[in-house]
Design a protein around this motif. Structure first.
Motif, mmCIF file in Angstrom:
data_model
loop_
_atom_site.group_PDB
_atom_site.id
_atom_site.type_symbol
_atom_site.label_atom_id
_atom_site.label_comp_id
_atom_site.label_asym_id
_atom_site.label_seq_id
_atom_site.Cartn_x
_atom_site.Cartn_y
_atom_site.Cartn_z
ATOM 1 N N CYS A 2 -25.058 -17.505 3.067
ATOM 2 C CA CYS A 2 -25.191 -17.757 1.423
ATOM 3 C C CYS A 2 -26.494 -17.861 1.066
ATOM 4 O O CYS A 2 -26.618 -18.813 -0.116
ATOM 5 C CB CYS A 2 -24.058 -18.759 1.270
ATOM 6 N N GLN A 49 -29.375 -17.178 -0.287
ATOM 7 C CA GLN A 49 -30.009 -16.217 -1.073
ATOM 8 C C GLN A 49 -29.511 -16.795 -2.326
ATOM 9 O O GLN A 49 -30.041 -17.015 -3.624
ATOM 10 C CB GLN A 49 -29.218 -14.518 -1.480
ATOM 11 N N ASP A 50 -27.921 -16.899 -2.453
ATOM 12 C CA ASP A 50 -26.955 -17.891 -3.223
ATOM 13 C C ASP A 50 -27.903 -18.558 -4.041
ATOM 14 O O ASP A 50 -27.765 -19.556 -4.917
ATOM 15 C CB ASP A 50 -25.493 -17.576 -3.516
ATOM 16 N N HIS A 73 -31.873 -18.840 -4.608
ATOM 17 C CA HIS A 73 -31.090 -18.574 -6.464
ATOM 18 C C HIS A 73 -30.963 -19.598 -7.054
ATOM 19 O O HIS A 73 -31.029 -19.337 -8.445
ATOM 20 C CB HIS A 73 -30.764 -17.147 -6.456
ATOM 21 N N ALA A 74 -29.634 -20.301 -7.151
ATOM 22 C CA ALA A 74 -29.480 -21.624 -7.874
ATOM 23 C C ALA A 74 -30.650 -22.013 -8.241
ATOM 24 O O ALA A 74 -30.332 -22.746 -9.430
ATOM 25 C CB ALA A 74 -28.494 -21.957 -7.332
ATOM 26 N N HIS A 78 -18.643 -24.131 -2.493
ATOM 27 C CA HIS A 78 -19.101 -23.428 -2.774
ATOM 28 C C HIS A 78 -20.048 -24.007 -4.077
ATOM 29 O O HIS A 78 -19.918 -22.914 -5.360
ATOM 30 C CB HIS A 78 -19.620 -21.592 -2.030
ATOM 31 N N GLU A 125 -22.955 -23.636 -4.786
ATOM 32 C CA GLU A 125 -24.347 -22.455 -5.403
ATOM 33 C C GLU A 125 -23.283 -21.038 -6.314
ATOM 34 O O GLU A 125 -24.121 -20.453 -6.840
ATOM 35 C CB GLU A 125 -24.949 -21.898 -4.408
ATOM 36 N N ARG A 126 -22.250 -20.870 -6.021
ATOM 37 C CA ARG A 126 -22.041 -19.729 -6.623
ATOM 38 C C ARG A 126 -21.302 -20.388 -8.105
ATOM 39 O O ARG A 126 -20.452 -19.603 -8.650
ATOM 40 C CB ARG A 126 -20.453 -19.355 -5.495
#
Lengths: 232, 78
Positions: free
Chosen positions: A13, A15-16, A19-20, A202, A204-205
């Motif tokens: 996770c 990369q998420d 990215h976030a 999560h 970040e999602r």
């Protein structure tokens, strides 16, 4: 402000999270599990995944990675550390947070949007008014939080319970609202000082509007704003 | 070289979902009088190490003392 995202073999996770962070204008970089230099990082995230294949127990091997002794020192100096999902499991194995995460009671890997209520806590990462309901996905097989009775009492008394699983209206079902059997519906806790935070969902999602909810944003921006303020 | 067998099980009072599932499945197969079924881990270690060291291995890595108990059986020379 720079966020370090600790990458273990089997993390998935990271990369998420990066990215976030970028989506929110926060500088973020990976930190390899073999690294022992955390200089220049203002806060750390241990992302989700299956570090070291989850062998022995989730997080049991990752906690002995070279980087982890530095993460412990960083946390002891008051540096903000957030463990998401597998990152939460690693923080409990490293004894930075109390308790443990057991297999979900239903024996099912769960993966769905999940309403959570913010509790009044000392957590530096979350500053939501008590009772605020956020919608953030869960995605795990071992998220069933457990601790002994004395620890639970301490967590509640010290404002260390940060998030609880709840119904969409913020209430808690009489039989419990946790989709995984977690004790007292606990989804996220912090240490006594409030700088170390672990949660199964999560955030970040839940940052990019593309995925339908941006409720995860404050989980990154609050601590960064606090750090910027301290730095003047 | 010594040989050890380590059994890791959940502490009393900790819910063991796979064990509970096996318990129900056995009852469904018609087995009567099952009190309880617990599922744990079995680890074999061959090492040039004494019992104290193996105990330390259990405390630090092989078991999580927050949720698990462990039992070491010394099997003698490998």
């Amino acid at each position: 402000m720079r966020l370090g995202v600790v990458l273990f073999p089997g993390s998935n996770c990271e990369q998420d999270v990066v990215h976030a962070a970028h989506e929110l204008g926060i500088g973020a970089e990976y930190v390899w599990h073999g690294d022992t230099d955390l200089a220049g990082f203002d806060a750390l995230v241990l992302p989700g995944g299956f570090s070291y294949g989850d062998y022995i127990r989730c997080g049991a091997v990752a906690r002995f990675s070279p980087v982890m002794s530095e993460v412990v020192r960083f946390a002891e100096r008051g540096g903000p550390v957030m463990g998401i999902c597998n990152g939460f499991q690693i923080l409990t194995e490293a004894h930075l947070l109390p308790g443990a995460l057991l297999r979900n009671t239903g024996l099912k890997f769960i993966c769905h949007p999940q309403p959570l209520r913010a509790e009044r806590s000392v957590c530096e990462w979350v500053n939501l008014p008590e009772g605020t309901v956020v919608d953030i996905p869960v995605n795990h097989n071992e998220g069933n939080y457990y601790c002994d009775v004395d620890t639970l009492e301490r967590l509640n008394a010290n404002g260390q319970v940060v998030l609880r699983y709840c119904e969409p209206d913020g209430s808690r079902a009489p039989g419990g609202s946790a989709p995984n059997g977690a004790l007292d519906d606990i989804a996220g806790i912090c240490n006594e000082r409030g700088n170390v935070f672990g949660l199964m969902p999560h955030p970040e999602r839940a940052v990019d509007p593309l995925v339908g909810t941006t409720d995860g944003r404050p989980f990154f921006t609050t601590v960064m704003a606090r750090l910027a303020e301290v730095a003047g | 070289m010594a040989r050890y067998e380590v059994y890791v099980t959940y502490k009393q009072g900790i819910f063991d979902p796979p064990g509970a599932t096996a318990e129900r499945a056995l009852a469904n197969l018609g087995y009567e009088g099952i009190e309880s079924v617990k599922i744990g881990k079995y680890i074999q270690i061959e090492a040039d190490a004494g019992l104290e060291t193996v105990r330390e291995m259990c405390e630090r890595l092989l078991a999580n003392p927050v949720i698990e108990d462990y039992r070491i059986v010394t099997e003698g020379e490998a």
